[in-house]
Scaffold this active site. Structure first.
Site, mmCIF file in Angstrom:
data_model
loop_
_atom_site.group_PDB
_atom_site.id
_atom_site.type_symbol
_atom_site.label_atom_id
_atom_site.label_comp_id
_atom_site.label_asym_id
_atom_site.label_seq_id
_atom_site.Cartn_x
_atom_site.Cartn_y
_atom_site.Cartn_z
ATOM 1 N N ASP A 1 -6.590 1.427 -4.174
ATOM 2 C CA ASP A 1 -5.806 0.497 -3.355
ATOM 3 C C ASP A 1 -5.654 -0.857 -4.052
ATOM 4 O OD1 ASP A 1 -4.522 -0.333 -0.868
ATOM 5 O OD2 ASP A 1 -6.348 -1.445 -0.409
ATOM 6 N N HIS B 1 -3.529 -4.261 -8.515
ATOM 7 C CA HIS B 1 -3.632 -5.719 -8.477
ATOM 8 C C HIS B 1 -4.637 -6.278 -9.497
ATOM 9 C CE1 HIS B 1 -1.272 -5.157 -4.978
ATOM 10 N NE2 HIS B 1 -2.243 -5.046 -4.083
ATOM 11 N N LYS C 1 3.106 0.397 -4.364
ATOM 12 C CA LYS C 1 1.875 0.949 -4.894
ATOM 13 C C LYS C 1 1.050 1.555 -3.764
ATOM 14 C CE LYS C 1 -1.434 -0.885 -3.680
ATOM 15 N NZ LYS C 1 -2.063 -1.492 -2.503
HETATM 16 C C1 BG6 Z 1 -2.525 -4.410 -0.495
HETATM 17 C C2 BG6 Z 1 -3.634 -3.466 -0.117
HETATM 18 O O1 BG6 Z 1 -1.860 -3.939 -1.637
HETATM 19 O O2 BG6 Z 1 -3.046 -5.695 -0.781
HETATM 20 C C3 BG6 Z 1 -4.405 -4.021 1.078
HETATM 21 O O3 BG6 Z 1 -3.107 -2.196 0.212
HETATM 22 C C4 BG6 Z 1 -4.853 -5.428 0.809
HETATM 23 O O4 BG6 Z 1 -5.545 -3.186 1.346
HETATM 24 C C5 BG6 Z 1 -3.685 -6.296 0.340
HETATM 25 O O5 BG6 Z 1 -5.406 -5.959 2.000
HETATM 26 C C6 BG6 Z 1 -4.151 -7.672 -0.095
HETATM 27 O O6 BG6 Z 1 -3.029 -8.488 -0.356
HETATM 28 P P1 BG6 Z 1 -3.133 -10.059 -0.262
HETATM 29 O O7 BG6 Z 1 -1.827 -10.555 -0.760
HETATM 30 O O8 BG6 Z 1 -3.395 -10.364 1.184
HETATM 31 O O9 BG6 Z 1 -4.286 -10.437 -1.128
#
Ligand code: BG6
Length: 487
Positions: free
Chosen positions: A236, A241, A149
């Site tokens: 992002d 997410h 993504k």
């Molecule tokens: C990624 C983003 O998909 O997820 C980042 O591109 C972000 O900006 C990251 O920091 C966060 O992932 P996690 O698993 O650390 O919450």
């Protein structure tokens, strides 16, 4: 499970994602005996590295970050690694680059293995990569492609990328990854909802006041400006997410736990999201950008290879949205989404806040809350009201009924990427986003982006290390609600 026999080709194989997430995850799979002896990991990048250089790089950069108990296992893992140089800007089209011939030679004779192309590269390279791979003759019927993504930067570009990839790989061969779906708590949310009877009767607008989905990060974006200037928090994090988490909270019970049933229900949630644009976007969305804070530079002063541009000044590092799912179950229940960089704590959680009791006979109660924590420590906490011990007046206090995964199951919680890479090797796409899901998410995001862009206003500043823009607080405060901030 039988160990997987696969050739894993990682495009962007020396990049940040590969070195920080994919390689460590694959090492863990190897250590746990889940990779067959012949399984290989083939990194492709512009790096000009020999296999031995790449192994040296992984040894230097990854070994310290994973627990290597047995040096022999580590040596075996390093032996799986290969590197192939391709230059995506090479004259005469990518396929002309000698790297493709090298890849074809390396893969030839191994057509019986699962062949996985993991594209850990910017989305505009997905289509060209797939075309080149086909031109180089390396796409077999047993091939799958994994797309990181964000897929595109809006609905149109996402559709174009999906079309381009779709010319080479059929939908069942296409795995659009959202690593949040591989997190333990996220999968547990489905089990919690659909393997327990007590929640379902109260999982609706009659009993639930609102839902908060909050992913706060302490990190900034050092060294990432090239990507981030053109992404921002909405593309992002929210488009993928946060909306995926919203889908899992809001979806109807699927009839089966199979690849299509769950995804069918998620799409219906995305389609039921109330569109937000124009003046509603002003009321229901907040965007911010961090400025200098104690010991931390502002977004515009983060170390980067190029100076900030107009795009840097416009991009949001924080976003909050009041969303609504317009269906029978959820009508009138706000879903508050929030994410941002350089906030005071790193925490990802889903908070389901129930309504207050209809009539209270005790002073000082507060509504029940179910907290599903994804980070920092994965767990589920149900906040119940209890009586404070003592002989005086009855005093109430919320106490959590807690399930902490690390202590409840004395096993290591695997990283999301481990789970998802194993699913790709096993050919199970349930936890990956289907084309219609990704596009439905963009369909909802696009009008918000368009309104923000048309406004000509910069995002609201917030000092690095603070709780984010004041408007994010007001988004809830105006209906008497507040973000869940407790430890
Ligand atoms: C990624 C983003 O998909 O997820 C980042 O591109 C972000 O900006 C990251 O920091 C966060 O992932 P996690 O698993 O650390 O919450």
């Amino acid at each position: 499970a039988a160990p997987h026999r696969a050739d894993l080709v990682v495009f962007g194989g020396t990049g940040d994602l590969a070195m920080r997430k994919l390689i460590p995850a694959l090492y863990h799979c190897d250590r746990d005996g889940l990779l067959a002896p012949e399984t290989r990991i083939i990194a492709m990048s512009r790096g000009g590295l020999a296999d031995s250089d790449f192994r040296g790089k992984v040894d230097a950069e990854v070994r310290g970050a994973v627990p290597v108990e047995d040096p022999q296992v580590w040596a075996r893992f390093l032996g799986r690694l290969h590197h192939i140089t391709v230059d995506v800007s090479a004259e005469g089209g990518h396929a002309a680059h000698p790297g493709w011939g090298e890849l074809a030679a390396l893969l030839s004779g191994h057509e019986d293995r699962d062949r996985i192309f993991y594209l850990a590269s910017p989305p505009m390279t997905f289509g060209p990569f797939c075309r080149d791979a086909r031109a180089a003759g390396v796409v077999t019927p047993r091939s799958r492609v994994v797309l990181e993504k964000p897929i595109g930067r809006d609905l149109l570009s996402a559709q174009r990328i999906n079309d381009e990839v779709g010319e080479i790989f059929a939908e069942p061969q296409t795995y659009r990854i959202d690593h949040y779906l591989g997190k333990e708590t996220v999968q547990n949310l489905l089990v919690l909802r659909f393997a327990n009877a007590f929640l379902e009767p109260v999982w609706n607008s009659l009993w639930i006041d609102h839902v908060q989905i909050s992913v706060t990060e302490t990190v900034g974006t050092p060294g990432r400006r090239g990507y981030y200037d053109h992404a921002g928090a909405l593309r992002d994090m929210v488009q993928n997410h946060l909306l995926q988490l919203l889908c899992l909270v809001a979806m109807e019970p699927p009839a089966r736990n199979d690849r299509e049933s769950i995804r069918d229900e998620k799409v219906k949630v995305l389609q039921a999201l109330r569109p937000i644009s124009g003046t509603e976007a002003d009321r229901f969305t907040v965007r911010g950008q961090y400025t200098e804070g104690p010991g931390m530079p502002g977004y515009l002063d983060e170390p980067a290879s190029t100076p900030p541009t107009a795009a840097s000044r416009r991009v949001e590092t924080f976003a909050a949205i009041r969303a609504e799912v317009r269906n029978w179950r959820w009508a009138g229940v706000p879903f508050y989404l929030r994410t941002g960089k350089r906030l005071p704590t790193r925490r990802s959680e889903i908070v389901v806040q129930f309504k207050d009791v209809p009539h209270s006979i005790f002073p000082g109660g507060s509504p029940n809350r179910l907290v599903l924590r994804l980070q920092p420590s994965e767990g589920i906490h149900l906040h119940l009201m209890a009586k404070e011990p003592g002989t005086g007046e009855v005093a109430l206090r919320p106490v959590p009924l807690s399930l902490d995964f690390a202590s409840a199951f004395a096993s290591r919680v695997p990283d999301a990427y481990e789970r998802l890479l194993l699913d790709v090797m096993a050919g199970n796409p349930t936890l990956f986003m289907r084309r219609d899901e990704v596009e439905a998410a963009w369909r909802w995001i696009d009008p918000i982006l368009a309104t923000w862009e048309a406004s000509g206003m910069p995002p609201e500043p917030y000092p690095a290390g603070s709780a984010g823009p004041a408007s994010a607080h007001e988004l809830l405060a105006r209906s008497g609600r507040a973000w869940h901030e407790e430890e």
